[in-house]
Design a protein around this motif. Structure first.
Motif, PDB file in Angstrom:
ATOM      1  N   VAL A 340       8.444  12.023  41.980  1.00 18.92           N
ATOM      2  CA  VAL A 340       7.722  12.348  40.740  1.00 18.92           C
ATOM      3  C   VAL A 340       8.681  12.545  39.565  1.00 18.92           C
ATOM      4  CG1 VAL A 340       5.792  13.360  42.000  1.00 18.92           C
ATOM      5  CG2 VAL A 340       7.658  14.842  41.228  1.00 18.92           C
ATOM      6  N   GLY A 341       9.953  12.808  39.857  1.00 17.65           N
ATOM      7  CA  GLY A 341      10.923  12.948  38.780  1.00 17.65           C
ATOM      8  C   GLY A 341      11.481  11.623  38.289  1.00 17.65           C
ATOM      9  N   GLU A 342      11.051  10.524  38.908  1.00 19.85           N
ATOM     10  CA  GLU A 342      11.602   9.219  38.557  1.00 19.85           C
ATOM     11  C   GLU A 342      11.420   8.841  37.086  1.00 19.85           C
ATOM     12  OE1 GLU A 342      11.306   4.570  40.072  1.00 19.85           O
ATOM     13  OE2 GLU A 342      10.563   6.203  41.334  1.00 19.85           O
ATOM     14  N   PRO A 343      10.250   9.122  36.470  1.00 27.14           N
ATOM     15  CA  PRO A 343      10.102   8.766  35.043  1.00 27.14           C
ATOM     16  C   PRO A 343      11.153   9.428  34.154  1.00 27.14           C
ATOM     17  CG  PRO A 343       7.955   9.247  35.995  1.00 27.14           C
ATOM     18  CD  PRO A 343       8.987   9.624  37.027  1.00 27.14           C
ATOM     19  N   LEU A 344      11.670  10.573  34.567  1.00 27.28           N
ATOM     20  CA  LEU A 344      12.671  11.264  33.764  1.00 27.28           C
ATOM     21  C   LEU A 344      14.052  10.635  33.922  1.00 27.28           C
ATOM     22  CD1 LEU A 344      11.595  14.956  34.477  1.00 27.28           C
ATOM     23  CD2 LEU A 344      11.122  13.597  32.443  1.00 27.28           C
ATOM     24  N   ARG A 345      14.258   9.903  35.010  1.00 29.05           N
ATOM     25  CA  ARG A 345      15.548   9.246  35.242  1.00 29.05           C
ATOM     26  C   ARG A 345      15.587   7.830  34.692  1.00 29.05           C
ATOM     27  NH1 ARG A 345      14.400  11.626  40.174  1.00 29.05           N
ATOM     28  NH2 ARG A 345      13.887   9.609  41.118  1.00 29.05           N
ATOM     29  N   ALA A 346      14.393   7.324  34.345  1.00 26.71           N
ATOM     30  CA  ALA A 346      14.338   5.950  33.841  1.00 26.71           C
ATOM     31  C   ALA A 346      15.014   5.878  32.472  1.00 26.71           C
ATOM     32  CB  ALA A 346      12.883   5.493  33.730  1.00 26.71           C
ATOM     33  N   PRO A 347      15.746   4.804  32.198  1.00 26.47           N
ATOM     34  CA  PRO A 347      16.396   4.663  30.904  1.00 26.47           C
ATOM     35  C   PRO A 347      15.378   4.569  29.778  1.00 26.47           C
ATOM     36  CG  PRO A 347      16.529   2.611  32.132  1.00 26.47           C
ATOM     37  CD  PRO A 347      16.014   3.644  33.090  1.00 26.47           C
ATOM     38  N   ALA A 348      15.695   5.192  28.664  1.00 22.98           N
ATOM     39  CA  ALA A 348      14.797   5.191  27.520  1.00 22.98           C
ATOM     40  C   ALA A 348      14.629   3.761  26.983  1.00 22.98           C
ATOM     41  CB  ALA A 348      15.331   6.092  26.420  1.00 22.98           C
ATOM     42  N   VAL A 349      13.417   3.438  26.585  1.00 17.32           N
ATOM     43  CA  VAL A 349      13.121   2.114  26.034  1.00 17.32           C
ATOM     44  C   VAL A 349      12.994   2.234  24.519  1.00 17.32           C
ATOM     45  CG1 VAL A 349      11.511   0.195  26.038  1.00 17.32           C
ATOM     46  CG2 VAL A 349      11.935   1.462  28.150  1.00 17.32           C
ATOM     47  N   ASP A 350      13.765   1.445  23.800  1.00 14.84           N
ATOM     48  CA  ASP A 350      13.730   1.483  22.332  1.00 14.84           C
ATOM     49  C   ASP A 350      12.426   0.869  21.822  1.00 14.84           C
ATOM     50  OD1 ASP A 350      16.196   2.648  22.237  1.00 14.84           O
ATOM     51  OD2 ASP A 350      17.274   0.716  22.165  1.00 14.84           O
TER      52      ASP A 350
END
Length: 350
Positions: A340-350
């Motif tokens: 469930v923490g995966e979205p927080l580890r995903a690289p930010a999308v510009d």
């Protein structure tokens, strides 16, 4: 994992009969005599815990300013864990059927001996039992520090967002602070309407910490006292977390709008932990979490028999019933935290 609205269940009865599913299980449990009070069991169990507490206090006084006190800190962490389980059983009226003796015992054990507000914890735990793993209703899955669903992760800000990225790795280190967190939350809750006797609970909490810290710094040097505090409270927090985390963490989350009857709501969101007498003693019977949620006032020694009846009945209805080992239960909980923490580890999308 999040349950969809109106999840279809294999072998499910027609909707008009679902309200009677729990009634039938309750009838079988009652006929088996599993809801009767067990005064002898609790007299022996609580007596042993009281003796263990007295032994720790005696050893602490006898050892004086010694590094051997760290062994006392370890033993006292286990005793505090058992006191927490005793307070839990008192709160659920497993020991006494009447409210007043249950409340008196709970105030004594929780506030005076543990330094935790009985009224605050009762309110929190009651809401958890009513809606386990329900986002927005179960306080045990609110995103205070950790996030419990991907939706919570996507909206997390501040500390939960920072910790949530690596919360699986940080879970056990964070548990070392759980004992102190319970005490801090207890003092903070004295202003809340959930605490019906703030003056009494405040007095008991202050008495606990005056005796606790007074004893530490009167007998030990400052360095030893602080180390004793760290070992004792850290292990106490890990013990509590090791008992409560396997029960629901990693089981399906319920979103607003999901419609489940009482039986399915409790069974689908809970996990049982097998392991025999040693696990039963370590977890105080909470390893039978499914049966405990279905029958909260059931005395601990009746839960093993209730487990067999409940699992068999769920099989008749085709309701998934999850039971696993202690280590596997922690793996499942940690795997869920990481997922469930995966979205927080995903690289930010510009």
């Amino acid at each position: 994992m999040v349950l969809p609205v109106d999840p279809p269940t294999r072998g499910e009865r027609q909707p008009h009969s679902r309200g009677s599913d729990f009634s039938e299980l309750s009838r079988r449990i009652t006929e088996a005599g599993l809801l009767r009070r067990r005064p002898l069991y609790y007299t022996v169990r609580f007596g042993l815990v009281a003796l263990a507490l007295a032994g720790c206090v005696g050893a602490f006084a006898a050892l004086g300013d010694s590094w051997g006190q760290l062994l006392v800190a370890v033993a006292l962490a286990v005793v505090f864990g058992q006191l927490g389980l005793a307070a839990h059983d008192l709160a659920h009226r497993q020991v006494f059927s009447r409210r007043r003796p249950s409340e008196a015992g709970g105030l004594l054990v929780a506030d005076l001996l543990l330094g935790m507000s009985y009224g605050w914890w009762m309110n929190k735990h009651t809401r958890h039992h009513a809606n386990p793993n329900h986002e927005g209703k179960d306080p045990d899955v609110s995103p205070d520090i950790l996030v419990w669903s991907r939706r919570q992760a996507r909206t997390a800000r501040g500390l939960p967002r920072f910790i949530g990225k690596h919360q699986a790795a940080l879970f056990f280190p964070l548990l070392t602070l759980e004992g102190l967190n319970l005490s801090f939350s207890s003092f903070r809750a004295l202003k809340s309407p959930s605490v019906k006797r703030p003056a009494l609970e405040g007095t008991l909490l202050i008495t606990h910490f005056v005796l606790y810290f007074g004893g530490l710094f009167a007998v030990l040097s400052p360095a030893k006292a602080l180390l004793f505090l760290a070992v004792h409270q850290g292990l106490f927090g890990i013990y509590l977390g090791s008992v409560f985390a396997p029960n629901h963490k990693g089981m399906p989350m319920i979103e607003e709008g999901t419609r489940l009857d009482f039986l399915r709501r409790q069974v689908l969101t809970s996990r049982n932990v097998r392991g025999g007498a040693l696990v039963d003693a370590f977890m105080g019977g909470l390893n039978y979490q499914i049966e405990h949620h279905l029958f909260p006032s059931m005395p601990t020694p009746a839960l093993a028999r209730a487990q067999a009846i409940t699992e068999r009945y769920c099989g008749e209805l085709g309701i998934p019933y999850h039971r696993t080992g202690l280590i596997a239960s922690h793996r499942e909980a940690l795997r869920h935290l990481r997922s469930v923490g995966e979205p927080l580890r995903a690289p930010a999308v510009d």
